[in-house]
Design an enzyme around this catalytic site. Structure first.
Site, PDB file in Angstrom:
ATOM      1  N   ASN A  44       0.808  -1.214   0.000  1.00 33.26           N
ATOM      2  CA  ASN A  44       0.000   0.000   0.000  1.00 33.26           C
ATOM      3  C   ASN A  44       0.844   1.267   0.000  1.00 33.26           C
ATOM      4  O   ASN A  44       0.310   2.345   0.231  1.00 33.26           O
ATOM      5  CB  ASN A  44      -0.912   0.018   1.233  1.00 33.26           C
ATOM      6  CG  ASN A  44      -1.954  -1.081   1.212  1.00 33.26           C
ATOM      7  OD1 ASN A  44      -1.886  -2.002   0.398  1.00 33.26           O
ATOM      8  ND2 ASN A  44      -2.933  -0.992   2.097  1.00 33.26           N
ATOM      9  N   ASP A  45       2.143   1.137  -0.221  1.00 27.55           N
ATOM     10  CA  ASP A  45       3.018   2.307  -0.202  1.00 27.55           C
ATOM     11  C   ASP A  45       3.834   2.431  -1.490  1.00 27.55           C
ATOM     12  O   ASP A  45       4.947   2.944  -1.491  1.00 27.55           O
ATOM     13  CB  ASP A  45       3.946   2.258   1.017  1.00 27.55           C
ATOM     14  CG  ASP A  45       4.496   3.629   1.382  1.00 27.55           C
ATOM     15  OD1 ASP A  45       3.698   4.582   1.461  1.00 27.55           O
ATOM     16  OD2 ASP A  45       5.711   3.760   1.584  1.00 27.55           O
ATOM     17  N   LEU A  46       3.264   1.964  -2.596  1.00 22.06           N
ATOM     18  CA  LEU A  46       3.945   2.053  -3.891  1.00 22.06           C
ATOM     19  C   LEU A  46       3.680   3.434  -4.488  1.00 22.06           C
ATOM     20  O   LEU A  46       2.784   3.623  -5.303  1.00 22.06           O
ATOM     21  CB  LEU A  46       3.452   0.945  -4.826  1.00 22.06           C
ATOM     22  CG  LEU A  46       4.214   0.787  -6.146  1.00 22.06           C
ATOM     23  CD1 LEU A  46       5.619   0.258  -5.907  1.00 22.06           C
ATOM     24  CD2 LEU A  46       3.455  -0.128  -7.102  1.00 22.06           C
TER      25      LEU A  46
END
Length: 343
Positions: free
Chosen positions: A208-210
């Site tokens: 969820n941190d791309l």
């Protein structure tokens, strides 16, 4: 069964004590007799090495060191290193093991992934703490630097999450990113497919941190710009303070930018991205709808056993493995939802 700390493959009896296979050591360092233990302790990394550290993490600052190979082991340098060392930040325990497992999965799934593995600090006998080490991808075959440009810089966007307005909304989507990459590199089926799969696997694995800085261009000498290999690819599922804040770091579709509208999946009983949304994403970046539905998505679903096996053989703690696989199985089922009725 013991597994190699580089390749996550079963070890031979004579390799079990070291934790490394000859194949793995050769893969990472071109030397099957290499000593992978770091020449400094975790405490030295914290207290002595800070002047050499640089980098960022999934939330704030993650200390990193550049490494070179010297006398058949790693040594730290201020600059011009050929490897990057990334221990787990205190606030995100076992992130090194997480990144290793997730990057190994991406490699086995056919993505371009730099050579990487797990190494331990010196002086740890009873409880070894692993750090993640990865080959620098901004070097040519002669180990000379190549220019690298992160996508926020290439797109002239000041915020890595695309929050460029006064309203704190996100105005950069994965669709916009994909189109920009295809416009400035090679725009062909293989590249479209690679980007499509990269974004889907970020969703499936709980990455969820791309954000924008996790995509880069590489500028080889006398050649066209290229999309950089996979890097900083982790699952944040075991870290609820990050995982529960968003489904993806950026909106999937261009029509979601600025919170103008919702992707279809959010208007169904599931309330999150489903297969229909990824079909729309794929079509919008140039893929054929029938190819997406009949080939690309079924291929991803058929890769389930490989993903689960690699995580299960990884050095992540079992609760973290269970957490990641729970997310993966749920989202894989959502990916399989096509032609879902809206509410």
């Amino acid at each position: 069964m013991n597994f190699c700390r580089i390749l996550l493959k079963p070890l031979k009896k004579n390799e079990a004590l070291s934790g490394y296979s000859a194949e793995g050591l050769h893969y990472l360092t071109d030397n099957k007799h290499f000593n992978p233990e770091l020449p400094f302790s975790r405490q030295e990394f914290i207290t002595v090495k800070p002047q050499k550290q640089q980098g960022m993490s999934i939330s704030g600052f993650q200390p990193k060191l550049q490494l070179i190979i010297k006398d058949e082991h790693f040594d730290s340098v201020n600059q011009q290193g050929n490897y990057i060392l990334k221990p787990s930040p205190e606030e995100y325990p076992f992130l090194a093991e997480n990144e290793h497992a997730t990057m190994r999965i991406m490699k086995e799934l056919g993505f371009d992934v730099p050579e990487n593995g797990l190494v331990s600090f010196a002086g740890e006998q009873n409880h070894k703490e692993f750090a993640f080490v990865i080959t620098r991808f901004d070097r040519d075959k002669q180990q000379k630097p190549m220019h690298q440009e992160q996508l926020d810089g290439a797109m002239n966007i000041r915020d890595k999450y695309g929050k460029i307005g006064a309203d704190n909304e996100q105005y950069v989507s994965y669709e916009q990113i994909a189109k920009f990459i295809l416009q400035h590199t090679e725009n062909h089926l293989a590249q479209q497919r690679e980007i499509f799969r990269r974004i889907i696997y970020a969703y499936l694995l709980g990455n969820n941190d791309l954000h924008l800085r996790n995509f880069s261009f590489i500028y080889p000498k006398n050649s066209h710009p290229k999309l950089a290999p996979i890097y900083d690819f982790v699952s944040v599922s075991p870290y609820p303070e990050i995982f529960n804040s968003t489904l993806l770091a950026l909106p999937l579709l261009a029509r979601e930018e600025g919170n103008a509208t919702l992707a279809k999946g959010f208007n169904t009983q599931y309330g999150e991205y489903i297969g229909d949304d990824f079909v729309e994403f794929g079509e919008n970046i140039g893929l054929n709808k029938n190819v997406i539905i009949q080939k690309l998505i079924p291929e991803i679903i058929q890769e389930k056993e490989k993903v689960e096996q690699i995580y299960s053989q990884s050095f992540m703690p079992q609760p973290h493995i269970d957490c990641v696989l729970k997310t993966y199985r749920k989202r894989l089922a959502l990916l399989n939802l096509l032609n879902e009725p809206e509410l």
